[in-house]
Write a protein that holds these residues in place. Sequence first.
Motif, PDB file in Angstrom:
ATOM      1  N   VAL A  31      12.669  10.844  12.773  1.00  0.00           N
ATOM      2  CA  VAL A  31      13.028   9.453  12.475  1.00  0.00           C
ATOM      3  C   VAL A  31      12.094   8.899  11.408  1.00  0.00           C
ATOM      4  O   VAL A  31      12.526   8.276  10.437  1.00  0.00           O
ATOM      5  CB  VAL A  31      12.993   8.590  13.760  1.00  0.00           C
ATOM      6  CG1 VAL A  31      13.025   7.105  13.432  1.00  0.00           C
ATOM      7  CG2 VAL A  31      14.141   8.961  14.684  1.00  0.00           C
ATOM      8  N   LEU A  32      10.810   9.137  11.568  1.00  0.00           N
ATOM      9  CA  LEU A  32       9.828   8.639  10.599  1.00  0.00           C
ATOM     10  C   LEU A  32      10.005   9.286   9.229  1.00  0.00           C
ATOM     11  O   LEU A  32       9.796   8.654   8.195  1.00  0.00           O
ATOM     12  CB  LEU A  32       8.414   8.860  11.122  1.00  0.00           C
ATOM     13  CG  LEU A  32       8.042   8.034  12.360  1.00  0.00           C
ATOM     14  CD1 LEU A  32       6.720   8.503  12.946  1.00  0.00           C
ATOM     15  CD2 LEU A  32       7.995   6.553  12.032  1.00  0.00           C
ATOM     16  N   ALA A  33      10.399  10.562   9.210  1.00  0.00           N
ATOM     17  CA  ALA A  33      10.570  11.281   7.945  1.00  0.00           C
ATOM     18  C   ALA A  33      11.927  11.018   7.294  1.00  0.00           C
ATOM     19  O   ALA A  33      12.131  11.373   6.137  1.00  0.00           O
ATOM     20  CB  ALA A  33      10.412  12.784   8.191  1.00  0.00           C
ATOM     21  N   SER A  34      12.831  10.385   8.010  1.00  0.00           N
ATOM     22  CA  SER A  34      14.213  10.236   7.534  1.00  0.00           C
ATOM     23  C   SER A  34      14.366   9.320   6.333  1.00  0.00           C
ATOM     24  O   SER A  34      15.330   9.441   5.584  1.00  0.00           O
ATOM     25  CB  SER A  34      15.096   9.705   8.666  1.00  0.00           C
ATOM     26  OG  SER A  34      14.773   8.353   8.956  1.00  0.00           O
ATOM     27  N   GLY A  35      13.481   8.365   6.173  1.00  0.00           N
ATOM     28  CA  GLY A  35      13.655   7.388   5.108  1.00  0.00           C
ATOM     29  C   GLY A  35      14.500   6.199   5.540  1.00  0.00           C
ATOM     30  O   GLY A  35      14.840   5.339   4.731  1.00  0.00           O
ATOM     31  N   MET A  36      14.842   6.140   6.814  1.00  0.00           N
ATOM     32  CA  MET A  36      15.655   5.034   7.315  1.00  0.00           C
ATOM     33  C   MET A  36      14.936   3.698   7.149  1.00  0.00           C
ATOM     34  O   MET A  36      15.574   2.664   6.992  1.00  0.00           O
ATOM     35  CB  MET A  36      16.002   5.284   8.788  1.00  0.00           C
ATOM     36  CG  MET A  36      17.120   4.424   9.310  1.00  0.00           C
ATOM     37  SD  MET A  36      18.738   4.694   8.544  1.00  0.00           S
ATOM     38  CE  MET A  36      19.245   6.221   9.311  1.00  0.00           C
ATOM     39  N   GLY A  37      13.627   3.717   7.132  1.00  0.00           N
ATOM     40  CA  GLY A  37      12.848   2.497   6.930  1.00  0.00           C
ATOM     41  C   GLY A  37      13.083   1.863   5.568  1.00  0.00           C
ATOM     42  O   GLY A  37      12.961   0.651   5.417  1.00  0.00           O
ATOM     43  N   ARG A  38      13.432   2.669   4.574  1.00  0.00           N
ATOM     44  CA  ARG A  38      13.752   2.112   3.245  1.00  0.00           C
ATOM     45  C   ARG A  38      15.100   1.391   3.285  1.00  0.00           C
ATOM     46  O   ARG A  38      15.291   0.391   2.601  1.00  0.00           O
ATOM     47  CB  ARG A  38      13.761   3.208   2.197  1.00  0.00           C
ATOM     48  CG  ARG A  38      12.377   3.736   1.848  1.00  0.00           C
ATOM     49  CD  ARG A  38      12.396   4.693   0.673  1.00  0.00           C
ATOM     50  NE  ARG A  38      13.164   5.901   0.920  1.00  0.00           N
ATOM     51  CZ  ARG A  38      12.708   6.994   1.533  1.00  0.00           C
ATOM     52  NH1 ARG A  38      11.465   7.013   1.983  1.00  0.00           N
ATOM     53  NH2 ARG A  38      13.468   8.049   1.713  1.00  0.00           N
ATOM     54  N   GLU A  39      16.035   1.918   4.083  1.00  0.00           N
ATOM     55  CA  GLU A  39      17.364   1.304   4.188  1.00  0.00           C
ATOM     56  C   GLU A  39      17.340   0.032   5.044  1.00  0.00           C
ATOM     57  O   GLU A  39      18.068  -0.910   4.788  1.00  0.00           O
ATOM     58  CB  GLU A  39      18.355   2.297   4.798  1.00  0.00           C
ATOM     59  CG  GLU A  39      18.610   3.529   3.961  1.00  0.00           C
ATOM     60  CD  GLU A  39      19.348   3.205   2.672  1.00  0.00           C
ATOM     61  OE1 GLU A  39      20.225   2.305   2.681  1.00  0.00           O
ATOM     62  OE2 GLU A  39      19.041   3.850   1.657  1.00  0.00           O
ATOM     63  N   GLY A  47       8.800   2.688  17.258  1.00  0.00           N
ATOM     64  CA  GLY A  47       8.989   2.243  18.629  1.00  0.00           C
ATOM     65  C   GLY A  47      10.412   2.002  19.075  1.00  0.00           C
ATOM     66  O   GLY A  47      10.656   1.748  20.249  1.00  0.00           O
ATOM     67  N   CYS A  48      11.376   2.076  18.160  1.00  0.00           N
ATOM     68  CA  CYS A  48      12.757   1.778  18.552  1.00  0.00           C
ATOM     69  C   CYS A  48      13.300   2.854  19.495  1.00  0.00           C
ATOM     70  O   CYS A  48      12.926   4.023  19.407  1.00  0.00           O
ATOM     71  CB  CYS A  48      13.639   1.627  17.327  1.00  0.00           C
ATOM     72  SG  CYS A  48      13.917   3.148  16.415  1.00  0.00           S
ATOM     73  N   PRO A  49      14.181   2.460  20.419  1.00  0.00           N
ATOM     74  CA  PRO A  49      14.786   3.455  21.303  1.00  0.00           C
ATOM     75  C   PRO A  49      15.720   4.367  20.510  1.00  0.00           C
ATOM     76  O   PRO A  49      16.386   3.924  19.571  1.00  0.00           O
ATOM     77  CB  PRO A  49      15.554   2.618  22.321  1.00  0.00           C
ATOM     78  CG  PRO A  49      15.647   1.253  21.766  1.00  0.00           C
ATOM     79  CD  PRO A  49      14.609   1.106  20.711  1.00  0.00           C
ATOM     80  N   VAL A  50      15.742   5.645  20.872  1.00  0.00           N
ATOM     81  CA  VAL A  50      16.573   6.622  20.182  1.00  0.00           C
ATOM     82  C   VAL A  50      17.266   7.521  21.195  1.00  0.00           C
ATOM     83  O   VAL A  50      16.862   7.619  22.349  1.00  0.00           O
ATOM     84  CB  VAL A  50      15.743   7.494  19.209  1.00  0.00           C
ATOM     85  CG1 VAL A  50      15.168   6.671  18.079  1.00  0.00           C
ATOM     86  CG2 VAL A  50      14.638   8.227  19.937  1.00  0.00           C
ATOM     87  N   ALA A  58      13.973   9.653  26.639  1.00  0.00           N
ATOM     88  CA  ALA A  58      12.873   8.886  27.233  1.00  0.00           C
ATOM     89  C   ALA A  58      11.575   9.083  26.464  1.00  0.00           C
ATOM     90  O   ALA A  58      10.791   8.144  26.313  1.00  0.00           O
ATOM     91  CB  ALA A  58      12.686   9.288  28.695  1.00  0.00           C
ATOM     92  N   GLU A  59      11.322  10.299  25.981  1.00  0.00           N
ATOM     93  CA  GLU A  59      10.069  10.577  25.284  1.00  0.00           C
ATOM     94  C   GLU A  59      10.331  11.245  23.935  1.00  0.00           C
ATOM     95  O   GLU A  59      10.176  12.455  23.789  1.00  0.00           O
ATOM     96  CB  GLU A  59       9.167  11.438  26.159  1.00  0.00           C
ATOM     97  CG  GLU A  59       8.820  10.748  27.464  1.00  0.00           C
ATOM     98  CD  GLU A  59       7.616  11.352  28.150  1.00  0.00           C
ATOM     99  OE1 GLU A  59       6.864  12.102  27.515  1.00  0.00           O
ATOM    100  OE2 GLU A  59       7.453  11.043  29.333  1.00  0.00           O
ATOM    101  N   PRO A  60      10.705  10.450  22.938  1.00  0.00           N
ATOM    102  CA  PRO A  60      11.029  11.026  21.622  1.00  0.00           C
ATOM    103  C   PRO A  60       9.827  11.639  20.914  1.00  0.00           C
ATOM    104  O   PRO A  60       9.992  12.415  19.985  1.00  0.00           O
ATOM    105  CB  PRO A  60      11.592   9.848  20.838  1.00  0.00           C
ATOM    106  CG  PRO A  60      11.116   8.633  21.554  1.00  0.00           C
ATOM    107  CD  PRO A  60      10.899   9.011  22.982  1.00  0.00           C
ATOM    108  N   GLU A  61       8.621  11.299  21.366  1.00  0.00           N
ATOM    109  CA  GLU A  61       7.422  11.863  20.737  1.00  0.00           C
ATOM    110  C   GLU A  61       7.217  13.329  21.130  1.00  0.00           C
ATOM    111  O   GLU A  61       6.472  14.045  20.468  1.00  0.00           O
ATOM    112  CB  GLU A  61       6.178  11.054  21.129  1.00  0.00           C
ATOM    113  CG  GLU A  61       6.106   9.674  20.498  1.00  0.00           C
ATOM    114  CD  GLU A  61       7.042   8.656  21.164  1.00  0.00           C
ATOM    115  OE1 GLU A  61       7.521   8.911  22.293  1.00  0.00           O
ATOM    116  OE2 GLU A  61       7.298   7.618  20.542  1.00  0.00           O
ATOM    117  N   THR A  62       7.858  13.778  22.207  1.00  0.00           N
ATOM    118  CA  THR A  62       7.671  15.159  22.656  1.00  0.00           C
ATOM    119  C   THR A  62       8.956  15.984  22.626  1.00  0.00           C
ATOM    120  O   THR A  62       8.887  17.206  22.692  1.00  0.00           O
ATOM    121  CB  THR A  62       7.099  15.198  24.089  1.00  0.00           C
ATOM    122  OG1 THR A  62       7.998  14.523  24.975  1.00  0.00           O
ATOM    123  CG2 THR A  62       5.727  14.543  24.135  1.00  0.00           C
TER     124      THR A  62
END
Length: 101
Positions: A31-39, A47-50, A58-62
């Motif tokens: 998610v962080l690498a996607s570039g969605m933050g630019r859009e 922190g958004c739910p995914v 529940a745990e997108p970090e792992t």
Amino acid sequence: MIDVEVVYAAVDRQCLLTVAVPPGTTVRAAVLASGMGREFPELDLAGCPVGIFGKQIAEPETRVLQAGDRIEMYRPLLADPKEIRRQRAAKAAEAKRLSQQ
């Protein structure tokens, strides 16, 4: 590298991005690498739910991705659906009661 999709739908528009990530990448890292933050600069990517294919993670970090996964980023609900149904039912009951008088 594996290809995954990252999608987000705002109220007025939606965006689907295909991202190539190394095997072993987590959902949050993609998610962080996607570039969605630019859009959508208003999004809290960290922190958004995914979810993946409609199932919230529940745990997108792992959670490690597999090739072809579709990561969906969820926006907060404006109103609780259960509360809206309760209000609608109460309004219908009141209208029925008034029509029977």
